[in-house]
Design a protein around this motif. Structure first.
Motif, PDB file in Angstrom:
ATOM      1  N   LEU A 115       0.838  -1.201   0.000  1.00 39.77           N
ATOM      2  CA  LEU A 115       0.000   0.000   0.000  1.00 39.77           C
ATOM      3  C   LEU A 115       0.875   1.254   0.000  1.00 39.77           C
ATOM      4  CD1 LEU A 115      -2.718   1.428   0.174  1.00 39.77           C
ATOM      5  CD2 LEU A 115      -2.633   1.151   2.666  1.00 39.77           C
ATOM      6  N   ALA A 116       1.930   1.239   0.805  1.00 37.23           N
ATOM      7  CA  ALA A 116       2.833   2.388   0.853  1.00 37.23           C
ATOM      8  C   ALA A 116       3.533   2.582  -0.498  1.00 37.23           C
ATOM      9  CB  ALA A 116       3.869   2.184   1.963  1.00 37.23           C
ATOM     10  N   GLU A 117       3.916   1.477  -1.131  1.00 41.08           N
ATOM     11  CA  GLU A 117       4.585   1.564  -2.437  1.00 41.08           C
ATOM     12  C   GLU A 117       3.630   2.104  -3.503  1.00 41.08           C
ATOM     13  OE1 GLU A 117       5.884  -2.406  -3.011  1.00 41.08           O
ATOM     14  OE2 GLU A 117       7.634  -2.214  -1.716  1.00 41.08           O
ATOM     15  N   LEU A 118       2.374   1.659  -3.457  1.00 44.02           N
ATOM     16  CA  LEU A 118       1.394   2.150  -4.427  1.00 44.02           C
ATOM     17  C   LEU A 118       1.127   3.633  -4.215  1.00 44.02           C
ATOM     18  CD1 LEU A 118      -0.680   1.667  -6.691  1.00 44.02           C
ATOM     19  CD2 LEU A 118      -2.333   1.010  -4.906  1.00 44.02           C
ATOM     20  N   THR A 119       1.035   4.039  -2.961  1.00 51.00           N
ATOM     21  CA  THR A 119       0.807   5.453  -2.652  1.00 51.00           C
ATOM     22  C   THR A 119       1.941   6.318  -3.213  1.00 51.00           C
ATOM     23  OG1 THR A 119      -0.371   4.832  -0.611  1.00 51.00           O
ATOM     24  CG2 THR A 119       0.411   7.109  -0.793  1.00 51.00           C
ATOM     25  N   ALA A 120       3.176   5.871  -3.025  1.00 47.00           N
ATOM     26  CA  ALA A 120       4.328   6.610  -3.535  1.00 47.00           C
ATOM     27  C   ALA A 120       4.347   6.616  -5.067  1.00 47.00           C
ATOM     28  CB  ALA A 120       5.618   5.998  -2.994  1.00 47.00           C
ATOM     29  N   TYR A 121       3.963   5.503  -5.654  1.00 47.05           N
ATOM     30  CA  TYR A 121       3.933   5.376  -7.114  1.00 47.05           C
ATOM     31  C   TYR A 121       2.958   6.371  -7.714  1.00 47.05           C
ATOM     32  CZ  TYR A 121       3.613   2.817 -11.611  1.00 47.05           C
ATOM     33  OH  TYR A 121       3.646   2.448 -12.934  1.00 47.05           O
ATOM     34  N   ARG A 122       1.778   6.478  -7.122  1.00 41.19           N
ATOM     35  CA  ARG A 122       0.778   7.418  -7.617  1.00 41.19           C
ATOM     36  C   ARG A 122       1.188   8.867  -7.347  1.00 41.19           C
ATOM     37  NH1 ARG A 122      -2.809   7.386 -11.010  1.00 41.19           N
ATOM     38  NH2 ARG A 122      -4.519   8.246  -9.758  1.00 41.19           N
ATOM     39  N   ALA A 123       1.816   9.090  -6.181  1.00 39.45           N
ATOM     40  CA  ALA A 123       2.243  10.439  -5.832  1.00 39.45           C
ATOM     41  C   ALA A 123       3.315  10.944  -6.793  1.00 39.45           C
ATOM     42  CB  ALA A 123       2.777  10.462  -4.393  1.00 39.45           C
ATOM     43  N   ALA A 124       4.035  10.007  -7.427  1.00 41.00           N
ATOM     44  CA  ALA A 124       5.072  10.388  -8.393  1.00 41.00           C
ATOM     45  C   ALA A 124       4.480  10.753  -9.748  1.00 41.00           C
ATOM     46  CB  ALA A 124       6.072   9.251  -8.550  1.00 41.00           C
ATOM     47  N   GLN A 153      -6.564  -6.943  -5.038  1.00 40.60           N
ATOM     48  CA  GLN A 153      -7.448  -6.203  -4.128  1.00 40.60           C
ATOM     49  C   GLN A 153      -8.798  -5.919  -4.798  1.00 40.60           C
ATOM     50  OE1 GLN A 153      -5.947  -6.215  -1.143  1.00 40.60           O
ATOM     51  NE2 GLN A 153      -4.249  -7.007  -2.397  1.00 40.60           N
ATOM     52  N   ARG A 154      -8.760  -5.571  -6.076  1.00 43.52           N
ATOM     53  CA  ARG A 154     -10.014  -5.314  -6.808  1.00 43.52           C
ATOM     54  C   ARG A 154     -10.847  -6.581  -6.936  1.00 43.52           C
ATOM     55  NH1 ARG A 154      -6.809  -1.859 -11.414  1.00 43.52           N
ATOM     56  NH2 ARG A 154      -6.889   0.198 -10.410  1.00 43.52           N
ATOM     57  N   TYR A 155     -10.166  -7.683  -7.189  1.00 47.25           N
ATOM     58  CA  TYR A 155     -10.858  -8.968  -7.329  1.00 47.25           C
ATOM     59  C   TYR A 155     -11.553  -9.335  -6.010  1.00 47.25           C
ATOM     60  CZ  TYR A 155     -11.470 -14.024  -7.890  1.00 47.25           C
ATOM     61  OH  TYR A 155     -11.986 -15.299  -7.925  1.00 47.25           O
ATOM     62  N   LYS A 156     -10.843  -9.162  -4.904  1.00 43.25           N
ATOM     63  CA  LYS A 156     -11.421  -9.478  -3.597  1.00 43.25           C
ATOM     64  C   LYS A 156     -12.594  -8.548  -3.289  1.00 43.25           C
ATOM     65  CE  LYS A 156      -7.380 -11.497  -1.329  1.00 43.25           C
ATOM     66  NZ  LYS A 156      -6.429 -11.397  -0.183  1.00 43.25           N
ATOM     67  N   LEU A 157     -12.465  -7.273  -3.688  1.00 44.18           N
ATOM     68  CA  LEU A 157     -13.550  -6.329  -3.447  1.00 44.18           C
ATOM     69  C   LEU A 157     -14.805  -6.743  -4.198  1.00 44.18           C
ATOM     70  CD1 LEU A 157     -14.453  -3.596  -2.232  1.00 44.18           C
ATOM     71  CD2 LEU A 157     -13.698  -2.527  -4.367  1.00 44.18           C
ATOM     72  N   GLY A 159      -9.978   6.188  -5.644  1.00 48.81           N
ATOM     73  CA  GLY A 159     -10.204   5.794  -7.028  1.00 48.81           C
ATOM     74  C   GLY A 159      -9.523   4.500  -7.425  1.00 48.81           C
ATOM     75  N   TRP A 160      -8.919   3.823  -6.451  1.00 50.57           N
ATOM     76  CA  TRP A 160      -8.161   2.596  -6.750  1.00 50.57           C
ATOM     77  C   TRP A 160      -9.036   1.500  -7.350  1.00 50.57           C
ATOM     78  CZ3 TRP A 160      -9.343  -2.121  -4.541  1.00 50.57           C
ATOM     79  CH2 TRP A 160     -10.269  -2.090  -3.491  1.00 50.57           C
ATOM     80  N   SER A 161     -10.299   1.432  -6.936  1.00 46.77           N
ATOM     81  CA  SER A 161     -11.153   0.340  -7.397  1.00 46.77           C
ATOM     82  C   SER A 161     -11.579   0.499  -8.853  1.00 46.77           C
ATOM     83  CB  SER A 161     -12.397   0.220  -6.507  1.00 46.77           C
ATOM     84  OG  SER A 161     -13.142   1.428  -6.525  1.00 46.77           O
ATOM     85  N   ALA A 162     -11.598   1.747  -9.346  1.00 43.06           N
ATOM     86  CA  ALA A 162     -11.985   1.998 -10.735  1.00 43.06           C
ATOM     87  C   ALA A 162     -10.799   1.854 -11.673  1.00 43.06           C
ATOM     88  CB  ALA A 162     -12.589   3.396 -10.851  1.00 43.06           C
ATOM     89  N   GLY A 163      -9.646   2.336 -11.251  1.00 41.53           N
ATOM     90  CA  GLY A 163      -8.455   2.191 -12.069  1.00 41.53           C
ATOM     91  C   GLY A 163      -8.399   3.164 -13.231  1.00 41.53           C
ATOM     92  N   ARG A 164      -7.762   2.735 -14.305  1.00 43.25           N
ATOM     93  CA  ARG A 164      -7.546   3.599 -15.470  1.00 43.25           C
ATOM     94  C   ARG A 164      -8.848   3.917 -16.199  1.00 43.25           C
ATOM     95  NH1 ARG A 164      -1.942   2.939 -18.129  1.00 43.25           N
ATOM     96  NH2 ARG A 164      -0.673   2.177 -16.394  1.00 43.25           N
ATOM     97  N   THR A 165      -8.876   5.083 -16.785  1.00 43.32           N
ATOM     98  CA  THR A 165      -9.982   5.464 -17.646  1.00 43.32           C
ATOM     99  C   THR A 165      -9.633   5.064 -19.071  1.00 43.32           C
ATOM    100  OG1 THR A 165     -10.521   7.353 -16.240  1.00 43.32           O
ATOM    101  CG2 THR A 165     -11.387   7.366 -18.497  1.00 43.32           C
TER     102      THR A 165
END
Length: 233
Positions: free
Chosen positions: A148-157, A182-186, A205-211
């Motif tokens: 989760l921390a890595e994803l947060t940093a990835y998006r923040a970049a 995570q999306r699959y489990k949701l 917006g993590w559950s929707a993903g890319r447009t």
């Protein structure tokens, strides 16, 4: 021929080695068995023979770790936390107090595996069913928080949501696979509500993903090259 794993516990050979002063970890290494299995057999043997631990300690020339007032306080703090929050402490927690408890618990698990856990601590922790088995769950929880921390940093970049297929970098692939899970489990209603809340707070917006139709930005470790296929998951 019946394998050792199939024998009725306790294994007589392992008990004899324990009587001679060998620790469960040492026995496991010698007989090529898992430490957990050896510990299980020896725990049954100690229940059947209350003097077995004393014989082992005398043969090994060891004594259980000394119990100090600080040790008892940490044990009580751990019991209070587990009762209040329903989880074990994490070594990656933001608070120093929780990290200290996680370190203390790890040492006690190691003491228990080696037959050196002080009786007062052993009896105190006995009210936490499976406390010695929580190690893997703790590791999984720490790994989840790290992702989760890595994803947060990835998006923040400034990066788009990572994909799990046709990725540009290993970083994108690892994060994409994790996020896809995570999306699959949701969707299946299997995602822990606490984890869903953490995701919503950290990466909205993590559950929707890319447009669909939006181009991907180059990843930080791709050398600034153009992104590849940006198709949606």
């Amino acid at each position: 021929m019946t394998s050792r794993r199939q024998r009725r516990a306790p294994d007589a050979e392992w008990v004899l080695m324990y009587r001679k002063g060998l620790t469960p970890a040492r026995i496991a290494g010698l007989v090529k068995a898992s430490p957990a299995l050896v510990t299980y057999h020896l725990s049954i043997a100690r229940e059947q023979d209350p003097e077995l631990r004393v014989v082992h300690e005398a043969a090994a020339g060891e004594r259980p770790a000394r119990v100090t007032g600080r040790t008892m306080q940490q044990m009580n703090d751990l019991l209070a936390m587990v009762q209040a929050e329903g989880r074990y402490p994490s070594s990656r927690a933001g608070g120093a107090a929780e990290r200290a408890l996680a370190s203390w618990l790890q040492r006690r698990r190691r003491d228990a595996a080696e037959g050196r856990l002080a009786p007062a601590v052993r009896d105190g922790l006995a009210c936490l069913p499976g406390w010695q088995d929580g190690h893997r769950a703790a590791i999984n929880e720490e790994r989840w928080q790290q992702r989760l921390a890595e994803l947060t940093a990835y998006r923040a970049a400034g990066q788009d949501w990572p994909r799990h297929k046709k990725t540009v970098t290993d970083t994108e692939h690892d994060l994409g696979v994790w996020l896809h899970t995570q999306r699959y489990k949701l969707r299946r209603g299997e995602l822990d509500p606490a984890k869903e809340t953490a995701l919503n707070a950290a990466v909205p917006g993590w559950s929707a993903g890319r447009t669909r139709g939006r181009k991907a930005r180059p990843s930080p470790d791709s050398g600034g090259g153009p992104g590849l296929d940006w198709s949606c998951e």
